[in-house]
Design a protein around this motif. Structure first.
Motif: not given
Length: 727
Positions: A481-510
């Motif tokens: 369903i969803a990911n919530v992270a303050k800082s993401v370094r490489y990959v965030q992947g979710a079926g619905i949505g992603n929420v992050a403070h910083d991203i170094t890498g990739a964010q992927g959501a449906g």
């Protein structure tokens, strides 16, 4: 009477002088713009053991400089495990940012922070190296008046090479307008290693720097931490923490700044939450958060208050003095100051201990604060109903394996823990699986749950059937369903949505991605992407992309919005500060009216419009309603003149129901002139291509000019019109 008048005159003169000096000081503090580049590199190559805390140290240093160090989020760049090319690109980006804001700033300052591996000659960035001489040249080339360089790595003293160097006279104060030079600080000398600690979850040097910036280094009590104060504090704290190790650290410096005063690096009063250590309080002051993580450790000896900038939350404090140990807890709230004094702390008992082989008379009292945990080690704990072992109280269980049918709660797991109802642990070195949820303070491996995962820090992977929640992610997050992270370094992947403070890498959501701050990498979503800061990489979605900072890369979507500058935008409607957004209308020699919207970057912009037949407005016989235009264009500007080249796809829409639409390609060039701002007049020439497959599209076209080229019929035309720009 004369004496009274003289006294009044002197008093009035003194007031005017004070008022003038105040105005002058206020004028001088205006216009100082600070920029920061923060690098954390755990990967030092195949021949070096991977570090644990370089990345989190860089994140923590960026956080403190953003909060109270005068570097806004938009003026900072964070790189985690970068290559040399990534660092060079960041230098170029910082330089461009400075140039854009140079006219609005009286002085610029640049802070470069690095935590990671290095050797006697270079920074070690994974498989690449950054030679010290080249690094120093790159830093010097950043067009800033002041360069502050902080290196937390082994042998980093080689970058400085302070052979007999002496401090200059006082350096820089933020009310000085003519200051130039550099300040280099390193965590160790040219022959020493730099160390990190599992106990504090950081390197000794960076922990001392951050603690000092929060206010521990402020010896004057003015709520400001200067360069001199910070170096002195970091040197003493780093040496004291490492002097009993195999390789004590001696931080080094080389400071060559010309100006008056001292460089102010942080302002504690700018923090929402301030903790005051009263003047009466003396001893070793240890502050921990609600998860027992060390926040600050200060050896307070003087009768001067110390002010600490901390985050909102609950804390515990222990003060170890010469004769007594005090303990207490407190809660920090925004816009409020909490004062710790001996009167609001409780004395705790001490335990007499001695080292092996010492006589009984040699025993020394050691303070053990009430409530501090006692660690108990067990190899295996097995229960089909429940595992519960005093998490965060007097007893802490460290185990290699734990199994519970419902809820398991231990202090540290060095293997695997599984529970049908839920798992809860402070430190996880291995794997955790639960039918309902997992919760861990720190994960060095993997978490998997049927419902959700909660973790403060992850170095590995987190996977859940519903969602994941993490403070820092170094690795991957995956959820149904969803990911919530303050800082993401490489990959965030979710079926619905992603929420992050910083991203170094990739964010992927449906559905959608939301990044509160900067994106370095890729944002990809089925519906929309949002970045609250700068984007270095790619934003791609089927509907919309939004970036509130600059985009060093591309935005691909139906609608693209960039509040700052954007390199490339591919979509139906695009907006960026450095791009074009204009509406145009023209009349063609084929007696058509063409209306277009041009948007995007001037080097490559998108075209969306319509071409109408005036005869249709008069209800005359016409099979066509209109022609829709889609395409790409490129513009060259010379003074007030512009030259455009466009490739168009024309979709003919027929009035008759059931009749298929037809399309044909067009190449168009035009020349324009801008007599006044926002208005452009132009003349264009277009060539359309007719084949046997799309001949119906040209049925009622006015054939003023037709060129028969065999299988292809060419339709040249001219048009004249004007464009209105919103930029």
């Amino acid at each position: 009477m004369k004496k009274i008048i003289t006294i009044k005159y002197l008093a009035f003169s003194a007031f005017l002088a004070f008022f003038a000096n105040s105005l002058f000081a206020l004028d001088q503090t205006a216009g100082v713009e600070r920029f920061g580049l923060y690098i954390g590199s755990n990967d030092g190559g195949k021949s070096h053991e991977r570090l644990l805390y370089a990345g989190t140290d860089a994140i923590a240093f960026q956080k403190i400089m953003t909060e109270i160090g005068g570097i806004t989020k938009s003026n900072g760049i964070l790189l985690l495990d970068p290559t040399k090319e990534d660092v060079d690109t960041a230098f170029e980006t910082i330089s461009e940012m400075m140039q854009k804001k140079k006219k609005d700033a009286k002085r610029s300052e640049f802070v470069f922070y690095y935590s990671g591996h290095s050797d006697e000659t270079s920074l070690l960035l994974g498989r690449t190296k950054y030679d010290y001489s080249a690094l120093k040249a790159s830093i010097t080339n950043v067009p800033s008046d002041v360069h502050v360089v902080i290196l937390d790595s082994c042998y980093s003293g080689n970058f400085i090479r302070t052979k007999g160097g002496q401090k200059q006279k006082p350096f820089l104060m933020d009310d000085s307008s003519v200051v130039k030079g550099h300040a280099y600080l390193s965590s160790s000398s040219s022959q020493e290693s730099s160390q990190e600690s599992d106990e504090i979850g950081s390197s000794f040097f960076t922990n001392a720097m951050i603690t000092g910036l929060r206010g521990a280094a402020d010896t004057s009590g003015d709520k400001k931490v200067t360069l001199n104060e910070l170096y002195s504090y970091a040197f003493n704290e780093t040496l004291s923490k490492t002097e009993n190790t195999a390789d004590p650290q001696h931080p080094n410096y080389n400071i060559t700044l010309v100006g008056s005063g001292d460089l102010v690096l942080s302002d504690v009063s700018a923090s929402d939450c301030v903790l005051t250590l009263s003047r009466e309080l003396t001893g070793r002051v240890i502050v921990r958060d609600k998860n027992s993580k060390l926040v600050s450790e200060i050896n307070k000896t003087s009768l001067t208050p110390i002010y600490l900038a901390l985050e909102e939350g609950q804390y515990g404090v222990t003060v170890i003095g010469e004769r007594s140990t005090l303990q207490g807890s407190f809660t920090l709230q925004p816009k409020k100051t909490y004062t710790i004094a001996p009167s609001n702390l409780t004395p705790v008992a001490r335990v007499e201990t001695r080292s092996r082989g010492e006589s009984e008379s040699a025993a020394q009292p050691v303070a053990v604060a009430e409530g501090e945990p006692e660690t108990i080690h067990f190899p295996v704990v097995f229960s089909l109903v429940c595992n519960e072992f005093y998490l965060g109280t007097k007893k802490e269980l460290t185990t290699n394996f734990s199994l519970g049918l419902f809820r398991s709660s231990v202090y540290q797991v060095n293997g695997a823990m599984a529970a049908a109802g839920g798992n809860e642990t402070k430190i996880l070195n291995g794997a955790q699986a639960a039918g309902i949820y997992n919760m861990a303070g720190e994960v060095n491996g993997a978490q998997g749950a049927g419902i959700f995962n909660i973790a403060q820090s992850i170095r590995g992977a987190q996977g859940a059937g519903i969602f994941n929640l993490a403070e820092n992610v170094i690795g991957a997050q995956g959820a149904g369903i969803a990911n919530v992270a303050k800082s993401v370094r490489y990959v965030q992947g979710a079926g619905i949505g992603n929420v992050a403070h910083d991203i170094t890498g990739a964010q992927g959501a449906g559905i959608a991605n939301v990044c509160v701050a900067d994106v370095t990498g890729v944002q990809g979503a089925g519906i929309a992407n949002y970045a609250g800061g700068n984007v270095t990489g790619l934003q791609g979605s089927s509907i919309a992309n939004v970036a509130l900072g600059d985009v060093k890369g591309a935005q691909i979507g139906l609608f693209n919005f960039c509040k700052g500058d954007c390199d490339f935008q591919f979509g139906l409607v695009n907006y960026s500060r450095n791009g074009m957004f204009e509406i145009g209308a023209s009349y063609t020699t084929d007696q058509k009216i063409r209306i277009t919207l041009n948007s995007g970057n001037k080097h490559l912009y998108s075209i969306f419009g319509v071409m109408l037949n005036p005869e249709h407005f008069d209800n005359r016989s016409s099979e066509r309603v209109a022609t829709a235009l889609f395409g790409l264009g490129s513009r060259i500007e010379v003074w007030k003149f512009n030259f455009d080249l466009e490739l168009l796809a024309n979709e003919v829409l027929f009035e008759e129901s059931g009749k298929k639409t037809k399309w044909y390609p067009t190449i168009r060039t035009s020349a324009g002139f801008t007599p006044v701002k926002h208005l452009n007049v132009f003349a264009g020439f277009a060539m359309s291509f007719e084949t046997s497959g799309n001949s119906e599209a040209f049925v009622d076209r006015k054939r003023n000019m037709v060129i028969d080229a065999g299988r292809v019929t060419l339709h040249p035309e001219f048009d004249f019109g004007a464009r209105f720009s919103l930029h």
